[in-house]
Design an enzyme around this catalytic site. Structure first.
Site, PDB file in Angstrom:
ATOM      1  CG  ASN A  16      -0.171   0.222   2.590  1.00  0.00           C
ATOM      2  OD1 ASN A  16       1.043  -0.217   2.683  1.00  0.00           O
ATOM      3  ND2 ASN A  16      -0.586   0.745   3.479  1.00  0.00           N
ATOM      4  CD  GLU A  69       1.041   0.573   6.068  1.00  0.00           C
ATOM      5  OE1 GLU A  69      -0.353   0.980   6.085  1.00  0.00           O
ATOM      6  OE2 GLU A  69       1.636   1.434   5.711  1.00  0.00           O
ATOM      7  CB  CYS A  90       2.577   4.154   4.124  1.00  0.00           C
ATOM      8  SG  CYS A  90       1.743   6.019   4.282  1.00  0.00           S
TER       9      CYS A  90
END
Length: 766
Positions: free
Chosen positions: A271, A275, A273
């Site tokens: 995704n 994580e 960011c």
């Protein structure tokens, strides 16, 4: 809900239902009730739709959120129980090597962003630039050119949203276009809706360690197209990250080692960011436990309340599993994949606040021990909760083709259970520190109405200072300017040791904390390794290597003030310009003064009208035979400060022009200065950030249109610093972010957990 005034403002602006005029139609408590009841409806799918069962769980979910013990990701808070009902934060879409697949992905991206989600893509399947396309006998434009299409679609969709769309763009390190990808964001006016990361393989990392070459492979033909020295490519990544924080790194083989369903497909992207690794068409629902609320006091000493934490973990896992069933997925393919694996991502926020309550410095071995003990407990209990749900409801549908039957043990309801995600605005709502990040600032200035300012102080720090008789508004204001206790007089050593902030902590300490949490997190960890402005490329390199050796699944770095055009928090030049000045500075000595050329009796000029928030500004630009000579500014019917400052800007600009300063340098100095109330300039003027910004745009307009206005006159020399008119411009909010200011309220933005956010108003880039 025990929320602060600031948190309530964030909720009203972004989360609460609104009427036609934008006024809130619900309170924060009613929002929590709406979400809790809606999610509890899923319980009826398994227990005969008994009202008493659904109501019991609705009350339990409501109480958990009302205490701020747990909050789900933003789309769930915004959309549960409302018409949209799209509850997931993160998605990954496939991009195959065909025009049909590429533009199908663009369309699906728009649908996801419209619903408040973020998207990740791997562009590694696209053939490289200049590769022959057999069907048309033409050549491919390559993955980077197609990324700009996704970027433009995101720019269009996000304008009216309550949550701005964000993208992750990933390219494998063995793709032939990798060198262009590494530097594709070196210009700050490109791909501003993308975070980018390079997918590093184990083969590549071993080649880096051994000083060897590695192969580049055309993903379309599967043929080796060349070889590169691995260390040279690694150094290019280091250099680009040092310059502006991108690209990040993800260790793609390590991510797939932990893929719970390898027979369904390989993980190629995360995704936005980083994580949450996901399969193509997979989405994930995230939520975070507030660790600041998991503290108990015994005999005057604080300790972690593991009983409360266990109960919260079990209820949060149940909540997130119910979200999967209540979700209105934007695509049928996403529903199929998400329901098939039922991945959830339970994380934490307020970890730095927990450490402060425990009296443990963030950058200590004790803090690392707390992190591992804490997250191993969350991982174990979330797994136990998932197994318990599997006994009630059955395992996830793809369980039989997953890795779990081979490992033995009880079946699970969810393919994954833990993720350390950015907590962006939900940590502001909860009034705690973000995710596992250290406290960004103990004191900061928040903009309020009428351009006034309010000093916000970390509550635990404020209480400690009051207890010691050291609290004063003056001291807190001074702290907001220097940013750290280490530069503030009169602070006891034990206080300064515990109350550390992000920039007090070494990059290695940031990374070791990330690794400590990653050890007990099934998905990945979102965290930013912060560097000071004077960090070197060698510092960045050491952290990248350490991230690989410590077992992280990815790493993102940010060197303070490394973004072009970013205004310094202390000082008045941007980082790039300051570095150039230091490199080119002559030996100290007296500087000769310049005498401005005298004004002739007659000059020729034009007047440009620009709308500003203070009224219409009339900028008159006059010239003589040598070029631009002077600038006059007249502020409509306005008087007072606006008119006087506009006149002062004109006088100083004129003095500079008559002294031989190139017009482009004046444009560069004035452009981008912002006031508290920007305006749209009209007539193609775009967003006018201030009167100074308006003057810069008038001079820039003059330089671009001179030949049409004055045929036969020699064209003025703009100077090397003149902004290029043909470049694609930032959107309004991106221009604000580039300067380090929040586009909504003008306050300072923080870079944490891989994205920018504003603690004053809740703006989040992610």
């Amino acid at each position: 809900m025990p929320v602060s005034e600031n948190a309530r403002t964030v909720l009203e602006r972004r989360y609460l239902k609104k009427g036609m005029k934008g006024d809130p139609l619900e309170t924060p408590e009613e929002m929590a009730c709406r979400v809790a009841y809606n999610i509890a409806l899923a319980e009826g799918l398994y227990y005969g739709a008994l009202p008493e069962v659904m109501l019991r769980w609705a009350e339990a979910f409501y109480a958990m959120m009302l205490r701020l013990d747990f909050l789900p990701n933003s789309p769930t808070l915004m959309n549960a129980g409302r018409e949209l009902q799209q509850l997931s934060a993160c998605f990954v879409l496939p991009v195959e090597d065909s025009m049909e697949s590429i533009f199908e992905a663009v369309k699906n991206t728009a649908l996801i962003h419209k619903s408040g989600g973020g998207t990740g893509f791997s562009f590694s399947r696209l053939r490289p630039h200049a590769d022959v396309v057999r069907s048309t006998k033409g050549v491919s434009s390559g993955p980077i050119s197609f990324m700009t299409v996704f970027d433009a679609a995101t720019e269009t969709i996000k304008q009216g949203g309550t949550r701005r769309g964000a993208n992750m763009g990933i390219l494998r390190v063995d793709h032939p276009d990798i060198l262009d990808f590494i530097t594709c964001k070196s210009q700050t006016n490109r791909l501003n809706n993308f975070n980018i990361s390079v997918a590093l393989t184990e083969e590549f990392m071993k080649a880096v360690e051994g000083g060897e070459e590695y192969s580049l492979v055309n993903p379309h033909s599967r043929e080796v197209t060349g070889r590169l020295p691995a260390r040279d490519v690694f150094e290019r990544i280091v250099d680009s990250s040092w310059k502006n924080g991108e690209p990040g790194m993800i260790f793609i083989d390590r991510i797939n080692r932990d893929n719970p369903t390898p027979r369904i497909g390989a993980i190629e992207s995360t995704n936005p960011c980083g994580e949450q690794p996901l399969l193509p068409y997979e989405s994930c629902n995230l939520g975070s436990i507030n660790l600041a609320n998991m503290i108990a006091t015994q005999d005057g000493h604080a300790r972690i309340d593991y009983d409360k934490l266990k109960a919260t973990v079990h209820m949060a896992v149940r909540f997130l599993d119910d979200v999967i069933d209540m979700n209105n997925y934007p695509l049928a393919e996403i529903r199929t994949m998400t329901v098939g694996n039922r991945k959830i991502g339970l994380g934490v926020m307020g970890f730095a606040d927990m450490l402060i309550a425990l009296g443990t410095p963030y950058d200590s071995d004790e803090a690392l021990a707390v992190a591992q003990e804490l997250m191993s407990f969350v991982q174990e209990e979330s797994g136990a909760a998932s197994c318990s749900l599997a006994r009630e409801r059955g395992p996830f549908p793809n369980y039989d083709v997953s890795v779990f039957p081979e490992r033995g043990g009880a079946p699970r309801r969810n393919a994954t259970t833990t993720t350390i995600a950015p907590t962006g605005t939900i940590s502001i709502i909860a009034g705690v520190s973000s995710g596992i990040e250290p406290v960004f600032a103990l004191s900061y200035i928040r903009n309020v109405m009428d351009n006034d300012h309010l000093v916000e102080v970390h509550p635990l720090f404020a209480a400690e200072m009051r207890r010691r008789g050291l609290y004063s508004v003056e001291r807190m204001t001074e702290l907001s300017k220097v940013g750290t206790l280490r530069h503030l007089e009169g602070i006891p050593e034990d206080v300064a040791r515990v109350y550390v902030t992000a920039h007090d902590i070494s990059p290695e300490a940031h990374l070791r904390m990330q690794a400590a949490f990653q050890k007990y997190t099934e998905n990945a960890v979102s965290k930013t390794v912060n560097f000071s402005a004077d960090a070197t490329r060698d510092d960045i390199r050491k952290v990248f290597v350490l991230a690989y050796r410590l077992g992280c699944k990815g790493v993102t770095v940010y060197r303070d003030k490394s973004r072009d055009e970013q205004v310094l928090n202390i000082g008045g030049v941007n980082a790039k310009e300051g570095a150039q000045e230091r490199e080119a500075s002559p030996a100290p000595g007296p500087e000769p003064f310049v005498t401005p050329r005298p004004r002739p009796d007659t000059l020729i000029g034009v007047t440009k009208e620009i709308k500003t928030s203070c009224g219409k500004l009339y900028v008159t630009i006059n010239r003589d035979e040598k070029g631009i000579f002077e600038v006059f500014n007249q502020m409509g019917k306005a008087g007072g400060c606006a008119a006087s400052q506009s006149e002062a800007i004109g006088r100083l600009a004129s003095l500079a022009l008559r002294s031989g300063v190139q017009p482009g340098m004046i444009v560069k100095q004035l452009k981008g200065i912002s006031c508290h109330l920007p305006a749209w300039g009209g007539n193609g003027g775009g967003k006018i950030l201030s009167c100074a910004d308006a003057v810069s745009k008038a001079i820039e307009w003059y330089l671009e249109n001179f030949e049409a206005m004055f045929p036969g006159f020699p064209k003025p020399v703009p100077g090397a610093a003149r902004p290029e008119a043909k470049k694609a411009s930032h959107s309004a909010w991106e221009e604000e972010i580039a300067r380090g200011a929040c586009p909504d309220c003008g306050s300072q933005v923080e870079r944490q957990e891989g994205c920018l956010k504003c603690r004053s108003c809740g703006f989040s880039e992610c």
